[in-house]
Scaffold this active site. Sequence first.
Site, PDB file in Angstrom:
ATOM      1  N   LEU A  60       0.195  -9.368  -6.428  1.00 49.94           N
ATOM      2  CA  LEU A  60       0.396  -9.814  -7.710  1.00 49.94           C
ATOM      3  C   LEU A  60       0.761 -11.229  -7.748  1.00 49.94           C
ATOM      4  O   LEU A  60       0.873 -11.896  -6.777  1.00 49.94           O
ATOM      5  CB  LEU A  60       1.692  -9.238  -8.003  1.00 49.94           C
ATOM      6  CG  LEU A  60       1.671  -7.480  -8.125  1.00 49.94           C
ATOM      7  CD1 LEU A  60       2.962  -6.659  -8.177  1.00 49.94           C
ATOM      8  CD2 LEU A  60       0.719  -7.101  -9.141  1.00 49.94           C
ATOM      9  N   LYS A  97       1.605 -15.628  -2.606  1.00 47.24           N
ATOM     10  CA  LYS A  97       0.219 -15.824  -1.816  1.00 47.24           C
ATOM     11  C   LYS A  97      -0.054 -17.286  -1.653  1.00 47.24           C
ATOM     12  O   LYS A  97      -0.335 -17.813  -0.638  1.00 47.24           O
ATOM     13  CB  LYS A  97      -0.938 -15.376  -2.649  1.00 47.24           C
ATOM     14  CG  LYS A  97      -0.880 -14.000  -3.046  1.00 47.24           C
ATOM     15  CD  LYS A  97      -2.166 -13.492  -3.854  1.00 47.24           C
ATOM     16  CE  LYS A  97      -2.087 -14.063  -5.323  1.00 47.24           C
ATOM     17  NZ  LYS A  97      -0.961 -13.735  -5.961  1.00 47.24           N
ATOM     18  N   SER A  98       0.280 -18.128  -2.350  1.00 51.64           N
ATOM     19  CA  SER A  98       0.001 -19.809  -2.461  1.00 51.64           C
ATOM     20  C   SER A  98       0.982 -20.167  -1.495  1.00 51.64           C
ATOM     21  O   SER A  98       0.426 -20.890  -0.505  1.00 51.64           O
ATOM     22  CB  SER A  98       0.129 -20.309  -3.897  1.00 51.64           C
ATOM     23  OG  SER A  98      -0.717 -19.831  -4.478  1.00 51.64           O
ATOM     24  N   SER A 158      -7.025 -10.987  -7.062  1.00 58.39           N
ATOM     25  CA  SER A 158      -8.155 -10.059  -6.804  1.00 58.39           C
ATOM     26  C   SER A 158      -7.666  -8.581  -6.914  1.00 58.39           C
ATOM     27  O   SER A 158      -7.599  -7.946  -5.620  1.00 58.39           O
ATOM     28  CB  SER A 158      -8.879 -10.328  -5.422  1.00 58.39           C
ATOM     29  OG  SER A 158      -7.923 -10.850  -4.398  1.00 58.39           O
TER      30      SER A 158
END
Lengths: 606, 304
Positions: free
Chosen positions: A443, A448-449, A516
Amino acid sequence: MKELLKFLTCGSVDDGKSTLMGRLLYDAGLLFDDQQEELEKGPTDGSRFEYADLLDGLTDEREQGITIDVAYRYFTTKERSFIVADTPGHEQYTRNMAVGASFADLAVILLDASKGIKTQTYRHARICRLMGIKSFVFAVNKMDTVDFSEDVFKSVETELMSLSENLGIDELCIIPLSAYDGDNVAKKSERMPWYDGPNLLSYMEGVKIDVDIPCKDFVMPVQRVCRPNADYRGYEGEIAAGSIGIGSRVRVLPGNEYAKITSIIKAAEDKETASAGSPVTITIDRDIDISRGDVITDSETLRKTDSIEAKIIWFDDEPLDLNSSYYIKLGTCSVPAQVNEISYLEDASSGEKQKSEKVEKNNIACVKIRISRKIVCTKFEELPALGRFLLINRVSNATAACGTIVSTKEAGTNLTYHATDITKELRSEAMGQKPLTIWMSGLSGAGKSTLANAVETAMHAMGRHTMLLDGDNVRLGLNNDLGFNEDDRAENIRRVAEVSKLMNDAGLIVLTAFISPYQEDRKLARKIIGKDAFFEVFVDTPIEVCESRDVKGLYKKARSGEIAEFTGVSSPFERPDNPDFTIDMSEGSPEDAAALLIREISKKMK
Amino acid sequence: MKTELVSKTHLDRLEAEAIYIIREVAAECEKPVMLYSIGKDSSVMLRLAEKAFYPEKPPFPFMHIDTGWKFKEMIEFRDRVMKEKGLELIVHTNEEGVRKGINPFDHGAAYTDIMKTEALKQALTKYGFTAAFGGARRDEEKSRAKERVFSFRDANQAWDPRNQRPEMWNLYNTRIAKGESMRVFPLSNWTEKDVWQYIMQENIEIVPLYFAKKRPVVCRDGQYILVDDERLKLKDGEKIEELSVRFRTLGCYPLTGGSLSEADTIEEVVEETLHASASERTTRIIDKDGGSASMEMRKKEGYF
């Protein structure tokens, strides 16, 4: 109960097509009493009996000039039931041959041993192949006129093998025979002891027809909605591929909504499962707006498109008009479409491609078609039921053409891959590392980054050559033409996957940080990059945590409705089924998470 | 509930094909009708229509073209079956033909034209049907062997054998202009044997005339004609005999010859059929008028 084999016979009149069929029926004991009698009496004028005359109608029709059409015949032996589509051989009747070929599982192509392969042999085989026939019998007839010579047969056989290779035919049987005398028709010829293959009838009785299609997933185009009362809503259709059971999870296209199968009726009986070829009525557990033309499937790769490239056979007297709109009938869907480019005409005999401005009756052409809206379709080879279509003239209602889909994207069709001297293996060797794409999904705000950044820093310190592709960065540049609807999201991911693959080819380790959200897109990314170089990481931080962080203030905007289609709020996130690594980034340092991840990679990717 | 077997038999494939065709018509054609001739092929077609739409009833009416000369047992069977199944039945007779006293004894080929071909055209026009299912099979007769599953008819309901729409795979072009129509044959690829085997497999009820029984018949031109009512006038030298006969096809009783047979169970009938060597239509006198091209002529004029 017997199996059914549908086949077509082609070859010109001189090749002995009718004689062969007549002889086959005679030898198989399938003639009617009166025909048998006629045969045994023999012609009164002392001439030789013509087996062809047994095929009621043929001669007669020739006089009337209507041999131009396909005739269907039916016979049954102890082993099998057969339906024969008897098709005309002449070039001007290409369209009628195509009708017969579209109906058949197998083609019997006749040729005259003394004349060898003619251009029409190529034409017949090519049209049959185009219509989807995979199994071929070449009946090398009139062996009596070449003294049953093995050498003659061998040379024809060699030519036929190369023709077959050329056309991509892999199921074939080449039989030397003399139809009139019955050699190798329904019994082994004593005059050709050198031939140890099957005779025609026993081959046809035993041949296994490969009904296998590459698509293994369940696919059912909806034919009709069944609504006997307000409480029941069933979807009628014939299963085009795969199988289904009660409880199976399916997706409805083009809307892309998921549901579970709750009941299956096949021909008025309740069933637990059903498979390809069955006419069924199914119900699902959710109220989704489904209508004729939609497709119910469990495939994650089936896509919709409005742009296809296809091989067509033109039927209509009126030539193709690039400025006209036609109806395309594909599966159970019928929508306006326009042919916007003629790529080339294909010579039916030689296969030669030539540029042309026109497509006329009986021409085979490769064209690009723009459909007025996105519909579900595939390459013909992948799934015939969704890869073949008709074009219908919207004014005259004539069936103007039929076609099979070669590709479902405009680009890339005239391109060939060029091998380079320096291979990706050499590049990888020079860098001293195995290239890899570490694909992180999750999400917005999951971390993630942050994780990707920590992993890249750690790898860099280890002397690895890396590249980080971040969602926002890519959207600011390469993908700044894309929005956030489902199709654009899919395209965004496809491009990132292609870029990752190029960088892997260059020898780099790639880290991607993209939401994604769709399983289908991640599956496609894995396919593009290659499963050996694809490492899937699921950053599984709970949505409450992501929302409370709300670094970019996006959740707030999504909740207030300022942003539409926001993943986790107004657009779904499909959790990866079986990621290589899962991590919750709500607690612990990014560095620790990165170390865990790197350890996992070196364990799994050895 | 059963788990479905993967291998598909010959009858499975024919059944699936027919159901697909019937559903295509229901989904794409504006106003379809299923012609119901009460014969065995119609009985099979009716069963397939029920299967195609279950649990819904077939979403179109059934229509019988009654010449007034059908076997009595056929009419009784028709009315009972339609009532039991709760289906909508339309019966149409060419009243003008009746008024003119057109009959099979005196008018020969004209009788068929007026009471069947004309009557059918009248009915289709009267109700505005755009598609009509028929039970014809390609193995019956050579002009039918060349006909498409979806057979296009112009505004005069005529068939043009030289200009048929190409029919590819299972993609049927159902588009028509105003006044034009389609005849649709879901049993195109069935043979007589297939029909009988399916009747046996599915336990489909058929008119008892298909089974052998002692019946009053008269032998005329080598055919056994049933004395179904007083309208059959004996010619000189003819006498009524009680013989065990059955009928391979059903139509108008004066035009339909029975064959001598003892087969009074479905198994025996199938057995007899499987070994039969004379083609089915030899007992139907209608095709013989006008030689071998007669069916093609009739079709061009709008007969099924």
